[in-house]
Write a protein that holds these residues in place. Structure first.
Motif, PDB file in Angstrom:
ATOM      1  N   TRP A  46       0.884  -1.151   0.000  1.00  7.48           N
ATOM      2  CA  TRP A  46       0.000   0.000   0.000  1.00  7.48           C
ATOM      3  C   TRP A  46       0.930   1.211   0.000  1.00  7.48           C
ATOM      4  CZ3 TRP A  46      -0.421   4.103   3.313  1.00  7.48           C
ATOM      5  CH2 TRP A  46      -1.532   4.925   3.123  1.00  7.48           C
ATOM      6  N   ILE A  47       0.664   2.158  -0.893  1.00  8.58           N
ATOM      7  CA  ILE A  47       1.616   3.260  -1.067  1.00  8.58           C
ATOM      8  C   ILE A  47       0.943   4.598  -0.802  1.00  8.58           C
ATOM      9  CG2 ILE A  47       3.157   4.381  -2.725  1.00  8.58           C
ATOM     10  CD1 ILE A  47       2.728   1.730  -4.380  1.00  8.58           C
ATOM     11  N   ALA A  48       1.655   5.454  -0.129  1.00 11.52           N
ATOM     12  CA  ALA A  48       1.234   6.854  -0.029  1.00 11.52           C
ATOM     13  C   ALA A  48       2.364   7.657  -0.647  1.00 11.52           C
ATOM     14  CB  ALA A  48       1.038   7.245   1.424  1.00 11.52           C
ATOM     15  N   ALA A  49       2.028   8.530  -1.584  1.00 11.72           N
ATOM     16  CA  ALA A  49       3.095   9.291  -2.244  1.00 11.72           C
ATOM     17  C   ALA A  49       2.648  10.699  -2.548  1.00 11.72           C
ATOM     18  CB  ALA A  49       3.497   8.596  -3.545  1.00 11.72           C
ATOM     19  N   LYS A  50       3.577  11.609  -2.480  1.00  6.92           N
ATOM     20  CA  LYS A  50       3.315  12.996  -2.862  1.00  6.92           C
ATOM     21  C   LYS A  50       4.610  13.546  -3.431  1.00  6.92           C
ATOM     22  CE  LYS A  50       1.044  17.084  -1.229  1.00  6.92           C
ATOM     23  NZ  LYS A  50       0.583  17.876  -0.108  1.00  6.92           N
ATOM     24  N   ASN A  51       4.516  14.039  -4.661  1.00  5.50           N
ATOM     25  CA  ASN A  51       5.694  14.527  -5.386  1.00  5.50           C
ATOM     26  C   ASN A  51       6.813  13.492  -5.359  1.00  5.50           C
ATOM     27  OD1 ASN A  51       4.289  16.812  -5.963  1.00  5.50           O
ATOM     28  ND2 ASN A  51       4.990  17.871  -4.135  1.00  5.50           N
ATOM     29  N   ASP A  52       7.936  13.821  -4.738  1.00  2.00           N
ATOM     30  CA  ASP A  52       9.037  12.862  -4.757  1.00  2.00           C
ATOM     31  C   ASP A  52       9.151  12.082  -3.449  1.00  2.00           C
ATOM     32  OD1 ASP A  52       9.802  14.876  -3.152  1.00  2.00           O
ATOM     33  OD2 ASP A  52      11.686  15.325  -4.156  1.00  2.00           O
ATOM     34  N   ILE A  63       7.688   9.155  -0.819  1.00  3.22           N
ATOM     35  CA  ILE A  63       6.895   7.922  -0.879  1.00  3.22           C
ATOM     36  C   ILE A  63       6.944   7.188   0.466  1.00  3.22           C
ATOM     37  CG2 ILE A  63       8.773   6.455  -1.803  1.00  3.22           C
ATOM     38  CD1 ILE A  63       6.605   5.148  -3.586  1.00  3.22           C
ATOM     39  N   GLN A  64       5.836   6.633   0.831  1.00  2.00           N
ATOM     40  CA  GLN A  64       5.776   5.823   2.043  1.00  2.00           C
ATOM     41  C   GLN A  64       5.158   4.482   1.669  1.00  2.00           C
ATOM     42  OE1 GLN A  64       3.623   7.620   5.269  1.00  2.00           O
ATOM     43  NE2 GLN A  64       3.532   5.715   6.397  1.00  2.00           N
ATOM     44  N   VAL A  65       5.759   3.426   2.114  1.00  2.00           N
ATOM     45  CA  VAL A  65       5.313   2.098   1.684  1.00  2.00           C
ATOM     46  C   VAL A  65       4.949   1.236   2.885  1.00  2.00           C
ATOM     47  CG1 VAL A  65       5.890   0.128   0.225  1.00  2.00           C
ATOM     48  CG2 VAL A  65       7.052   2.272  -0.142  1.00  2.00           C
ATOM     49  N   ASN A  66       3.849   0.552   2.726  1.00  2.00           N
ATOM     50  CA  ASN A  66       3.414  -0.374   3.763  1.00  2.00           C
ATOM     51  C   ASN A  66       3.231  -1.728   3.074  1.00  2.00           C
ATOM     52  OD1 ASN A  66       2.183  -1.712   5.795  1.00  2.00           O
ATOM     53  ND2 ASN A  66       0.499  -0.272   6.074  1.00  2.00           N
ATOM     54  N   VAL A  67       4.024  -2.716   3.455  1.00  2.00           N
ATOM     55  CA  VAL A  67       3.942  -4.002   2.744  1.00  2.00           C
ATOM     56  C   VAL A  67       3.416  -5.123   3.636  1.00  2.00           C
ATOM     57  CG1 VAL A  67       5.716  -3.600   1.003  1.00  2.00           C
ATOM     58  CG2 VAL A  67       6.382  -4.493   3.213  1.00  2.00           C
ATOM     59  N   HIS A  68       2.731  -6.027   2.981  1.00  2.00           N
ATOM     60  CA  HIS A  68       2.283  -7.243   3.655  1.00  2.00           C
ATOM     61  C   HIS A  68       3.081  -8.390   3.053  1.00  2.00           C
ATOM     62  CE1 HIS A  68      -1.469  -5.853   5.678  1.00  2.00           C
ATOM     63  NE2 HIS A  68      -1.167  -4.816   4.925  1.00  2.00           N
ATOM     64  N   VAL A  69       3.659  -9.217   3.889  1.00  2.00           N
ATOM     65  CA  VAL A  69       4.475 -10.308   3.353  1.00  2.00           C
ATOM     66  C   VAL A  69       4.094 -11.642   3.996  1.00  2.00           C
ATOM     67  CG1 VAL A  69       6.516  -8.962   2.754  1.00  2.00           C
ATOM     68  CG2 VAL A  69       6.284  -9.852   5.060  1.00  2.00           C
ATOM     69  N   ARG A  79      16.112   0.688  -0.366  1.00  2.00           N
ATOM     70  CA  ARG A  79      17.148   0.834  -1.389  1.00  2.00           C
ATOM     71  C   ARG A  79      16.530   0.921  -2.781  1.00  2.00           C
ATOM     72  NH1 ARG A  79      19.793  -3.927  -0.957  1.00  2.00           N
ATOM     73  NH2 ARG A  79      18.766  -4.674  -2.828  1.00  2.00           N
ATOM     74  N   GLU A  80      15.591   0.011  -3.063  1.00  2.00           N
ATOM     75  CA  GLU A  80      15.006  -0.029  -4.412  1.00  2.00           C
ATOM     76  C   GLU A  80      14.156   1.196  -4.711  1.00  2.00           C
ATOM     77  OE1 GLU A  80      15.653  -2.198  -6.772  1.00  2.00           O
ATOM     78  OE2 GLU A  80      17.016  -3.302  -5.497  1.00  2.00           O
ATOM     79  N   MET A  81      13.474   1.711  -3.702  1.00  2.00           N
ATOM     80  CA  MET A  81      12.659   2.919  -3.915  1.00  2.00           C
ATOM     81  C   MET A  81      13.555   4.082  -4.324  1.00  2.00           C
ATOM     82  SD  MET A  81       9.482   2.459  -3.536  1.00  2.00           S
ATOM     83  CE  MET A  81       8.813   0.833  -3.441  1.00  2.00           C
ATOM     84  N   ARG A  82      14.739   4.131  -3.727  1.00  2.00           N
ATOM     85  CA  ARG A  82      15.678   5.211  -4.047  1.00  2.00           C
ATOM     86  C   ARG A  82      16.347   4.956  -5.390  1.00  2.00           C
ATOM     87  NH1 ARG A  82      17.198   5.077   1.272  1.00  2.00           N
ATOM     88  NH2 ARG A  82      16.199   6.761   2.375  1.00  2.00           N
ATOM     89  N   GLU A  83      16.936   3.766  -5.520  1.00  2.00           N
ATOM     90  CA  GLU A  83      17.806   3.506  -6.682  1.00  2.00           C
ATOM     91  C   GLU A  83      17.022   3.185  -7.947  1.00  2.00           C
ATOM     92  OE1 GLU A  83      20.596   0.513  -5.633  1.00  2.00           O
ATOM     93  OE2 GLU A  83      21.515   1.729  -4.076  1.00  2.00           O
ATOM     94  N   THR A  84      16.012   2.336  -7.826  1.00  2.00           N
ATOM     95  CA  THR A  84      15.303   1.885  -9.028  1.00  2.00           C
ATOM     96  C   THR A  84      14.171   2.827  -9.407  1.00  2.00           C
ATOM     97  OG1 THR A  84      15.840  -0.351  -8.421  1.00  2.00           O
ATOM     98  CG2 THR A  84      14.138  -0.091 -10.059  1.00  2.00           C
ATOM     99  N   GLY A 122      13.633   5.879  -8.038  1.00  2.00           N
ATOM    100  CA  GLY A 122      14.121   7.250  -8.058  1.00  2.00           C
ATOM    101  C   GLY A 122      13.429   8.204  -7.108  1.00  2.00           C
ATOM    102  N   PHE A 123      12.840   7.698  -6.050  1.00  2.00           N
ATOM    103  CA  PHE A 123      12.244   8.606  -5.061  1.00  2.00           C
ATOM    104  C   PHE A 123      13.308   8.981  -4.042  1.00  2.00           C
ATOM    105  CE2 PHE A 123       8.595   6.383  -6.723  1.00  2.00           C
ATOM    106  CZ  PHE A 123       7.742   7.437  -6.957  1.00  2.00           C
ATOM    107  N   PRO A 124      13.726  10.247  -4.042  1.00  2.00           N
ATOM    108  CA  PRO A 124      14.810  10.605  -3.130  1.00  2.00           C
ATOM    109  C   PRO A 124      14.373  10.574  -1.660  1.00  2.00           C
ATOM    110  CG  PRO A 124      14.101  12.527  -4.397  1.00  2.00           C
ATOM    111  CD  PRO A 124      13.286  11.373  -4.862  1.00  2.00           C
ATOM    112  N   ASN A 125      13.101  10.854  -1.417  1.00  2.00           N
ATOM    113  CA  ASN A 125      12.640  10.896  -0.031  1.00  2.00           C
ATOM    114  C   ASN A 125      11.749   9.694   0.254  1.00  2.00           C
ATOM    115  OD1 ASN A 125      13.850  13.425   0.298  1.00  2.00           O
ATOM    116  ND2 ASN A 125      12.064  14.385  -0.624  1.00  2.00           N
ATOM    117  N   VAL A 126      12.341   8.674   0.841  1.00  2.00           N
ATOM    118  CA  VAL A 126      11.550   7.495   1.202  1.00  2.00           C
ATOM    119  C   VAL A 126      11.148   7.652   2.654  1.00  2.00           C
ATOM    120  CG1 VAL A 126      11.509   4.982   1.330  1.00  2.00           C
ATOM    121  CG2 VAL A 126      12.848   6.109  -0.437  1.00  2.00           C
ATOM    122  N   GLY A 127       9.855   7.708   2.871  1.00  2.00           N
ATOM    123  CA  GLY A 127       9.348   7.857   4.243  1.00  2.00           C
ATOM    124  C   GLY A 127       9.396   6.528   4.960  1.00  2.00           C
ATOM    125  N   GLU A 128       8.475   6.364   5.859  1.00  2.00           N
ATOM    126  CA  GLU A 128       8.478   5.154   6.678  1.00  2.00           C
ATOM    127  C   GLU A 128       8.128   3.919   5.832  1.00  2.00           C
ATOM    128  OE1 GLU A 128       6.557   3.735  10.914  1.00  2.00           O
ATOM    129  OE2 GLU A 128       5.692   5.389   9.806  1.00  2.00           O
TER     130      GLU A 128
END
Lengths: 210, 130
Positions: free
Chosen positions: A122-128, A130-136, A158-163, A165-171
């Motif tokens: 589940w993703i919350a994002a605004k501009n650059d 992003i905040q990700v909540n995963v179920h595994v 790591r992947e949110m930043r590198e792949t 390209g979101f520079p600001n990864v929240g929680e």
């Protein structure tokens, strides 16, 4: 702009429906039908037409308004079927990544992490940002839950930043929703395999009743 | 929708179809992006370019091109960098082939498709684009 178009359409639909209801009510109301009654009886006796002109007018107007309402509702601006987008831009070039694409990416990423499967997010994002909540699902027979969560969290950040390209990864929140049991311990518990020497079994024997 | 630019002899108009036809081969050349639900033909000459052009929207802003490209990205590539590289290629192709300037170019990544099954494909691709 889209919201304004939506509002105008909704107001128009509501307006047509209310007017149609008014017209139908008028058509069946006492005032009209009272006058209509006599007319109907007279008319039925002579020509066999049960519809008073006033009532016919009211019902006709109601039907036309209903059709107009339906047509207006049918032309409501559709939401973009490609889904919401997460955007960041640089010097006249805008890169938009659809939420669905991020979800696809995360679910594929889940297959690469050892002991983890069925990763959904589940993703919350605004501009650059992003905040990700995963179920595994964690395979408890292969990895311990804390280390699996740690691996998921680190990989995602790591992947949110590198792949992506979101520079600001929240929680990044990891929630273990299921336990997959495919490891040697789980198989041993089911009696399919014997555990290696020194490995303790998870089987539980209740104490004898006194 | 017609894009244009001024020359000493007058204004040169270029239709949106032409702009789309210039952009489509750039997406086809890209190794890591393809249009949504893209079917790759056995031979390159049989490839349906109209399929490529379907995901490209072209508008004009004071004669300059505003293009929106809908693609899906190969899993495992650094999407932002590759998308910017694709945008740069499209910009360059438009400048060289048509002389048009790009006001805004939007690369819309709508999905992710699985990478071809190569060993360590993911790590190998991190290095460069082509």
């Amino acid at each position: 702009m889209n919201t304004l178009r939506w509002l105008i359409h909704l107001v128009l639909v509501a307006y047509f429906i209310v007017l149609a209801i008014v017209m139908f009510t008028l058509g069946t109301s006492h005032r009209v039908s009272h006058a209509a009654h006599e007319w109907v009886w007279r008319q039925a006796a002579t020509e066999g037409t049960p519809w008073h002109p006033e009532r016919r007018l009211a019902y006709g107007a109601g039907a036309i308004l209903l059709i107009l309402g339906a047509l207006t509702a049918a032309t409501l601006p559709r939401r973009d079927r490609r889904g919401d987008v997460l955007t960041y831009s640089q010097e006249g070039t805008e890169v938009r990544i659809a939420r669905r694409a991020v979800e696809d990416f995360v679910s594929k990423l889940g297959k690469e992490i050892d002991g983890v499967s069925d990763m959904s997010c589940w993703i919350a994002a605004k501009n650059d940002w992003i905040q990700v909540n995963v179920h595994v699902s964690v395979d408890v027979g292969r990895v311990a839950i804390p280390s699996a969560c740690q691996a998921v969290k680190a990989t995602l950040e790591r992947e949110m930043r590198e792949t992506l390209g979101f520079p600001n990864v929240g929680e990044v929140t990891v929630q273990v929703s299921r336990l997959a049991q495919t490891g040697p311990r789980a198989r041993a518990r089911k009696g399919e395999e014997t555990l290696p020497a020194g490995e303790e079994s998870y089987s539980y024997t209740p104490p004898p009743e006194t | 929708m017609v894009c244009y630019y001024e020359t000493e002899l007058g204004r040169v108009y270029i239709g949106a179809d032409i702009v789309r036809a210039v952009i489509a081969p750039e997406i086809a050349k890209s190794r890591y992006f393809r249009p949504m639900n893209y079917v790759v033909a056995d031979k390159p000459e049989e490839q349906d370019l109209r399929q490529l052009e379907r995901g490209i929207q072209v508008e004009s802003e004071d004669g300059r091109v505003v293009a929106k490209v809908h693609v899906e990205a190969q899993y495992g590539i650094p999407i932002n960098k590759e998308a910017e590289a694709l945008a740069g290629d499209i910009r360059q192709a438009l400048k060289v082939s048509t002389g048009l300037e790009v006001a805004n170019l939007i690369v819309n990544v709508d999905g992710v498709y699985p990478a071809p099954s190569e060993p360590n494909a993911r790590k190998a691709r991190r290095g460069g684009r082509r």
